[in-house]
Write a protein that holds these residues in place. Sequence first.
Motif, short mmCIF file in Angstrom:
data_model
loop_
_atom_site.label_atom_id
_atom_site.label_comp_id
_atom_site.label_asym_id
_atom_site.label_seq_id
_atom_site.Cartn_x
_atom_site.Cartn_y
_atom_site.Cartn_z
N MET A 270 0.83 -1.18 0.00
CA MET A 270 0.00 0.00 0.00
C MET A 270 0.88 1.26 0.00
SD MET A 270 -3.40 0.78 2.16
CE MET A 270 -2.90 1.35 3.73
N PHE A 271 1.76 1.38 0.99
CA PHE A 271 2.69 2.49 1.04
C PHE A 271 4.11 1.94 1.02
CE2 PHE A 271 -1.02 4.16 3.36
CZ PHE A 271 -1.27 5.28 2.60
N ASP A 272 5.00 2.64 0.37
CA ASP A 272 6.39 2.19 0.41
C ASP A 272 7.11 2.87 1.59
OD1 ASP A 272 6.79 4.76 -0.47
OD2 ASP A 272 7.63 4.21 -2.40
N ALA A 273 8.35 2.49 1.81
CA ALA A 273 9.10 2.98 2.97
C ALA A 273 9.28 4.50 2.93
CB ALA A 273 10.45 2.29 3.04
N LYS A 274 9.45 5.05 1.74
CA LYS A 274 9.66 6.50 1.65
C LYS A 274 8.41 7.27 2.04
CE LYS A 274 11.52 10.03 -1.39
NZ LYS A 274 12.07 10.34 -2.71
N GLN A 275 7.24 6.75 1.68
CA GLN A 275 5.99 7.42 2.03
C GLN A 275 5.69 7.33 3.52
OE1 GLN A 275 3.52 5.26 -0.72
NE2 GLN A 275 3.35 7.02 -2.08
N GLU B 155 7.99 7.37 5.92
CA GLU B 155 9.11 7.91 6.69
C GLU B 155 8.65 8.91 7.74
OE1 GLU B 155 13.10 10.51 5.77
OE2 GLU B 155 12.39 9.11 4.24
N TRP B 156 7.69 9.73 7.43
CA TRP B 156 7.20 10.72 8.40
C TRP B 156 6.59 10.03 9.62
CZ3 TRP B 156 2.13 10.52 9.84
CH2 TRP B 156 1.28 9.77 9.01
N PHE B 157 5.97 8.87 9.42
CA PHE B 157 5.34 8.17 10.54
C PHE B 157 6.39 7.61 11.50
CE2 PHE B 157 3.38 4.39 12.48
CZ PHE B 157 2.29 5.00 13.08
N ASN B 158 7.50 7.17 10.96
CA ASN B 158 8.57 6.62 11.80
C ASN B 158 9.24 7.69 12.64
OD1 ASN B 158 8.16 4.04 10.85
ND2 ASN B 158 9.57 4.32 9.13
N GLN B 159 9.09 8.95 12.28
CA GLN B 159 9.70 10.03 13.04
C GLN B 159 8.83 10.50 14.21
OE1 GLN B 159 10.55 13.05 10.16
NE2 GLN B 159 12.16 11.88 9.17
N LEU B 160 7.61 10.00 14.31
CA LEU B 160 6.73 10.38 15.41
C LEU B 160 7.02 9.53 16.64
CD1 LEU B 160 3.33 10.74 13.54
CD2 LEU B 160 4.83 12.56 14.31
N SER B 161 7.04 10.16 17.80
CA SER B 161 7.24 9.42 19.04
C SER B 161 5.88 8.97 19.58
CB SER B 161 7.94 10.30 20.07
OG SER B 161 7.07 11.34 20.49
N ALA B 162 5.91 8.17 20.63
CA ALA B 162 4.67 7.71 21.26
C ALA B 162 3.90 8.91 21.83
CB ALA B 162 4.98 6.70 22.35
N GLU B 163 4.62 9.88 22.37
CA GLU B 163 3.97 11.08 22.90
C GLU B 163 3.28 11.87 21.79
OE1 GLU B 163 7.06 13.14 24.91
OE2 GLU B 163 6.96 11.86 26.69
#
Length: 66
Positions: A1-6, A8-16
């Motif tokens: 559905m989404f590739d790793a580049k798309q 990337e922004w989600f991986n930068q979010l913390s749990a907080e």
Amino acid sequence: MFDAKQMEWFNQLSAEDLAILGAGFTTLGDFFAFLALVRAKQEPAKGNNFVALVRAKQEPTKGKKK
């Protein structure tokens, strides 16, 4: 559905960050539920069961007094 580049922004979010976003969406949902109740009160009754359900859900439960 989404590739790793798309994603990337989600991986930068913390749990907080995600918790803050979740709280914001919850507040936004509550606000729109309130607006729906205000609008339903303004409109003539037409047997809308959804509004009755929302009102019943928001009323505090009445317990027996001691």
